[in-house]
Write a protein that holds these residues in place. Structure first.
Motif: not given
Lengths: 695, 181
Positions: A611, A629, A634-635
Motif C-alpha cells: 500500500y 502505513i 502494510r496497513i
C-alpha cells in the motif's frame, strides 16, 4: 462460374439477411435427434410468420430442421473442443435463413431467456408456451427446485441452501437443503470421561430432529404413511443399537467400579467370618489350632461363591447390554412420541433412565449370586453402592495420579455441526443426571424390581418427563422437573458462546441490525459483537458461536482476535470479535439498549502489502478513515474519524447494518479491515463551564 | 422467517450455469446458509434422488457432501512415496463413523506416531493379536484388571477379596488353579 454466383440472389450474404423468431417443437417432433442418433446440432422449429399456428395444417414432425449456430467459445468439436447445445422444447429462438426467401434452411442464433410469466404446462398447441422438461429430462423438485426461468432475479434457478432440511422448509417452500446431513451434530472420538454421555445425548437430539421431519411427512396421502412409519421404526431401531453400544462403556465402568467396591467389603466379611468362627470354635474346643483351622475352612468355603461372583464379571457388560435393549427402545419411543424440541434436561433424564437400567441390569444379573456371599457381604448393597457412587462409576469424574495419562489431547471442541462448524458443548450436568435417576428410582420405590419393571407396557416409565404425553404442552405437569420440550415459548434470547481455547471469561453481546418486523417478530442480522470482557488465558483464538433459544437465526459467523504480545496489558485476552458473515433471522435481544451503535475502532485483520500513501479507506456512508502505513506497505492502523462517529450519531438509529470498510489503492492488496461497534455513550448534558486548570 | 432484504443481498455477483436438472454450477449465491453465503457450489442430483455437493461458503468452509459412497483413490501410476496425503495445517483431524459403521485401516505396516500420548478407549473390548510377538516398552507399565492372567494378584478381584485371609497354602493353590487369584 463467377458470373453465375454473382447472379444468384437467394444466398446468405448476397440477398439480405432474413431473420426470424420461432419456437422449438416438442420432444416428439425431434425424433432421434435428441436420442443419441442425431446429425449435427439441429432442432425442429416452428417459425412465426412462416409456419401455421395449427398442427392440423402442419404437423410438428414436418417442420424444417434448424441448424444451431454455436458461440465461438462453444467449440465446433475440432481438437476435442465442444459444448453441447442447451435448447429445450418450447424455447423461443431467434435465427436467420441460410437460403433467404426460400426459408427452408433456418439457423438458430440464440435463445430468449424464459421468464416466470411464461407458462410451463405440458405442450398443447404451437406457439403456446410449454415446459422444457421431457420424458427423459425430468425433475421432481426434491433435490433442486423445479424452475424454468432464466432471469436476473433471486427466484430464478434457486439452488439448495446450506441449511438443515428442517430450516429449509421454514424458510420457504421453494427452499431445499444442499444435503440432509447439514445441521447434524457430529461428536468426535474422545477419551474424555464425559464423551460417552455427550454422544448419547447427541444421538437423542438427532433422533428428535429426524422424527420432527418424519412427522411432518405424515401430512401425506394415507397410502404413503406406512413407508414413513417404517422409516421411523428403522430410526428407532438404529438409535437403540447405537445407544446400547455406547452404553457398553458406561456398563463397563460401573461394573469395574462395583467389583472394586465390593472386594473390600467381601474381604472385610471374610475377616469377620474368620473371627466369628474362630471365637465360636475356640469357645467350644479351647484349642487355638482347631479354631484357626475352622476359621480358615470357613473362609475357604467362600471360595466357590466368590468365584461365581467373579465369573459373572467377564460377561457382565454383554449381559446387561442385551438385557436393557428393550428398555432403551422404550425410553427412545417415549421421546419419539412426546418430545418436539430437544432440550438439555431431556438428555439428562434419558441418561438418568439409562443409568437406572444399567444399575437394574447389574443388580439383576448379580443378585442371584449374592446369596452365596451374603454371609460376608456385611451391609454392602449392590444397588445402594451403585447409586451412591454412580458419578464416579460412570467415569464422569476421574482423579488422576501423576503417572496417569492426562487428557490434554482432546479437541478444543468435541462437537461439530455439519455445514456450520464447531459447536460449544453444553457440558454434562452430572448433578442433574443423578438427581433425575434417584428421583425416578424413588418413584418406583424398589430398586431391582422397580427398575426391571420399567417397561413401557407397565407404564411405570412415566416417571420421566419425556414419557409424559404432555411434555410438549406449555402447561405440562412435571414429574421429575420442569422439562418442557415443546417449541420455545420465548425467542428473544441471543447468546455469544466463546469456547474451544485454553482461556476463559470472555463475554460478548451480539448486536442485531438490519431489523425486519417489530415486537416479538423483529429479527435481523448480526452486525457486530460488543466485547464486554476479554477474559484471560487464551493462547489461541477461541471459537465464536452465536445462537438463539429458538434456533431461528442462522449464518452468523464471527471470529475472535487475541493479544499475543507478552508485554501488553491485554496479553492472552480476547481483544476483538469481528463478523465474517452476518446471517439472518436472529431475534432482537430484549436487552439490546436504546442507544444506537457507533464506530469504536478499526480491527486490522490482515495488513496486506504494497500500500502507498494514496490509499483511502471509506465506509458505506462515505466517511474517510485516516490510514497509517509502514515502510513495507502494510496497513498498521486505521483510525475512526470524529466525523464518522458524528455523522452516524446524527442518525437516530446509528449504524443499523453490517459496516464495511472499502480500501481504495492503486498498488496495495490483501488488507482486511473490520469496524468494531459500541453503544453510543449516553448524552452527558450541555457544557456549562470550561475550567482551565493550567493557567 | 425474516430473510435479509434483497437490497442487502449481493445478487449482482451471482452467476450460474445449469446443465439441466442433474447438474449446476452456482457462484456467488447470496442466499444465507449456516456458514454464510455461497462462494461456489457444484451441485448434482442423480435420477434416484441421490445428491452430491462440492463447494465453499463465504465464511471459508469447503465441503464435500455425497448421499452415497465416496471414492478417493490415488497412486495408480505412482511407484512409491506418498500417493494420498491428508494434512491439517492447524487444528485436529477427526474421522467419525457416525451411525453403525467401523473404521478400518489396512496396510503392509501401520505406524501411529504421536508427539505426546496415544489413548485407545473402547466401550467393550480391545484385542491385540500378533502372529509372532508383542513387545511392550516403557519406563512404567501397569495393568489394572480384576480378572485374567495379566491381573496382578494384589489388585485382582480374588486377590482383593482374599487378601490377608487365613486360607492355607493348599487352598490358595486351589484358588490359583481355579483362576480366582
Amino acid at each position: 462460374m463467377i458470373e453465375e454466383s454473382l447472379l444468384k440472389s437467394n444466398f446468405v450474404g448476397r440477398d439480405g439477411f432474413i431473420w426470424w423468431v420461432g419456437q422449438v417443437a416438442p420432444e416428439k417432433a425431434q425424433g432421434d435427434q435428441v436420442n443419441g442418433a442425431g446429425w449435427g446440432n439441429r432442432r425442429k422449429v416452428r417459425i412465426m410468420g412462416y409456419h401455421p399456428f395449427s398442427t392440423l395444417e402442419l404437423e410438428d414432425e414436418d417442420l424444417p430442421w434448424a441448424q444451431v449456430l454455436l458461440p465461438s467459445t462453444g467449440g465446433s468439436g475440432k481438437g476435442n473442443k465442444a459444448t453441447t447445445i442447451s435448447l429445450s422444447p418450447g424455447d423461443n429462438v431467434f435465427g436467420f435463413f441460410l437460403d433467404g426467401d426460400d426459408a427452408q434452411l433456418p439457423v438458430i442464433m440464440g435463445v430468449f431467456g424464459n421468464t416466470l410469466y411464461a407458462g410451463s404446462d405440458e405442450y398443447s398447441s404451437p406457439f403456446v408456451p410449454f415446459t422444457g422438461y421431457t420424458s427423459k429430462v425430468k425433475n421432481d423438485g426434491a433435490a433442486h427446485p423445479k424452475n424454468e426461468t432464466n432471469e436476473e432475479n433471486s427466484q430464478s434457478q434457486k439452488s439448495p441452501r446450506h441449511v438443515s432440511p428442517k430450516l429449509a422448509k421454514q424458510i420457504g417452500e421453494n427452499e431445499r437443503a444442499v444435503s440432509r446431513m447439514v445441521g447434524e451434530t457430529v461428536v468426535f472420538g474422545s477419551a474424555s470421561p464425559t464423551a460417552t454421555i455427550s454422544k448419547i445425548t447427541s444421538e437423542v437430539d438427532s433422533m428428535v430432529n429426524a422424527i420432527g421431519d418424519l412427522k411432518g411427512s405424515l401430512q401425506i396421502p394415507s397410502d404413503a404413511v406406512g413407508a414413513v412409519k417404517g422409516k421411523m421404526d428403522k430410526l428407532l431401531s438404529d438409535k437403540t443399537d447405537k445407544i446400547a453400544g455406547l452404553a457398553s462403556g458406561l456398563v463397563g465402568n460401573m461394573t469395574n467400579g462395583l467389583y472394586k467396591g465390593m472386594a473390600p467389603a467381601l474381604n472385610g466379611g471374610l475377616n469377620a467370618l474368620y473371627d466369628k468362627v474362630f471365637a465360636t470354635t475356640f469357645a467350644a474346643t479351647k484349642s487355638r489350632g482347631t479354631a484357626k483351622q475352622a476359621g480358615a475352612a470357613a473362609q475357604a468355603a467362600m471360595m466357590l461363591p466368590v468365584q461365581a461372583v467373579q465369573n459373572f464379571l467377564p460377561c457382565a457388560v454383554g449381559n446387561v447390554i442385551s438385557s436393557i435393549g428393550d428398555a432403551v427402545k422404550g425410553l427412545l419411543r417415549g421421546i419419539m412420541d412426546n418430545v418436539q424440541n430437544f432440550v438439555s434436561c431431556i438428555g439428562e433424564q434419558f441418561v438418568a433412565g439409562l443409568m437406572n437400567q444399567i444399575i437394574g441390569g447389574l443388580t439383576k444379573g448379580l443378585g442371584p449370586l449374592m446369596g452365596g456371599v451374603s454371609k460376608i457381604l456385611g451391609g454392602f448393597s449392590l444397588g445402594g453402592f451403585l447409586r451412591s457412587k454412580a458419578e464416579g462409576l460412570m467415569a464422569i469424574t476421574n482423579a488422576l495420579s501423576c503417572n496417569d495419562t492426562t487428557p490434554d489431547f482432546d479437541a478444543p471442541t468435541n462437537e461439530w455441526v455439519i455445514g456450520k462448524g464447531p459447536k460449544s458443548a453444553v457440558g454434562v450436568a452430572v448433578d442433574s443426571i443423578l438427581a433425575a435417576a434417584n428421583a425416578a428410582d424413588k418413584l418406583t420405590e424398589s430398586l431391582v424390581g422397580g427398575i426391571q419393571d420399567l417397561s413401557v407396557a407397565s407404564g411405570s416409565l412415566g416417571v420421566f418427563d419425556f414419557l409424559n404425553p404432555s411434555v410438549s404442552v406449555p402447561s405440562m405437569g412435571d414429574s421429575l422437573g420442569k422439562c418442557y420440550s415443546g417449541p420455545p415459548l420465548k425467542c428473544a434470547g441471543l447468546k455469544v458462546n466463546i469456547f474451544g481455547s485454553s482461556g476463559k471469561g470472555a463475554i460478548g453481546k451480539a448486536i442485531v441490525g438490519s431489523i425486519i418486523g417489530q415486537g416479538n417478530t423483529a429479527a435481523g442480522s448480526i452486525i457486530g459483537v460488543d466485547l464486554v470482557s476479554g477474559g484471560s488465558g487464551y493462547n489461541s483464538p477461541p471459537f465464536i458461536e452465536i445462537t438463539d433459544e429458538c434456533k431461528k437465526g442462522y449464518g452468523a459467523i464471527a471470529r475472535a482476535v487475541i493479544d499475543y504480545d507478552e508485554d501488553s496489558p491485554t496479553y492472552q485476552q480476547v481483544t476483538d470479535i469481528y463478523i465474517v458473515s452476518e446471517g439472518e433471522n436472529y431475534p432482537v435481544p430484549e436487552d439490546q439498549g436504546v442507544e444506537p451503535f457507533v464506530p469504536d475502532h478499526v480491527i486490522p485483520i490482515n495488513p496486506g502489502e504494497n500500500y502507498d500513501d494514496d490509499t483511502v479507506v471509506t465506509d458505506q456512508w462515505d466517511n474517510v478513515y485516516p490510514v497509517y502505513i509502514d515502510d513495507d506497505g502494510r496497513i498498521v492502523k486505521v483510525s475512526v474519524p470524529d466525523s464518522a462517529v458524528a455523522n452516524i450519531s446524527t442518525n437516530p438509529n446509528g449504524i443499523d447494518e453490517l459496516p464495511e470498510l472499502k480500501i481504495a489503492s492503486r498498488t496495495g492488496f490483501g488488507a482486511i479491515l473490520k469496524l468494531a461497534l459500541k453503544p453510543r455513550p449516553s448524552y452527558q448534558g450541555e457544557i456549562k463551564q470550561v475550567i482551565d486548570c493550567v493557567s | 422467517m425474516a430473510e435479509r432484504p434483497a437490497s442487502k443481498q449481493n445478487w449482482q455477483q451471482r452467476e450460474y450455469i445449469n446443465f439441466g436438472p442433474k447438474f449446476r454450477i452456482d457462484m456467488g449465491n447470496p442466499q444465507m446458509g449456516m456458514n454464510g453465503t455461497t462462494t461456489y457450489d457444484l451441485l448434482a442430483v442423480a435420477d434416484d434422488g441421490n445428491t452430491s455437493a462440492v463447494g465453499m461458503t463465504d465464511a471459508g468452509l469447503y465441503h464435500i457432501y455425497n448421499d452415497q459412497c465416496i471414492d478417493i483413490i490415488g497412486g495408480e501410476k505412482a511407484d512409491s512415496g506418498c500417493c494420498v496425503n491428508i494434512v491439517g495445517r492447524n487444528g485436529d483431524i477427526t474421522i467419525t463413523a457416525q451411525s453403525n459403521g467401523d473404521v478400518k485401516i489396512t496396510a503392509k505396516n501401520i505406524t501411529i506416531d504421536a508427539d505426546k500420548n496415544i489413548t485407545l478407549d473402547a466401550g467393550s473390548d480391545i484385542k491385540l493379536k500378533a502372529g509372532n510377538r508383542i513387545d511392550l516398552e516403557s519406563n512404567i507399565a501397569n495393568c489394572d484388571a480384576l480378572v485374567g492372567n495379566l491381573a496382578p494378584r494384589d489388585i485382582s478381584f480374588g486377590g482383593l477379596v482374599f487378601s490377608g485371609t487365613k486360607i492355607g497354602l493348599d487352598a490358595a493353590q486351589g484358588l490359583k488353579t481355579r483362576g480366582i487369584v
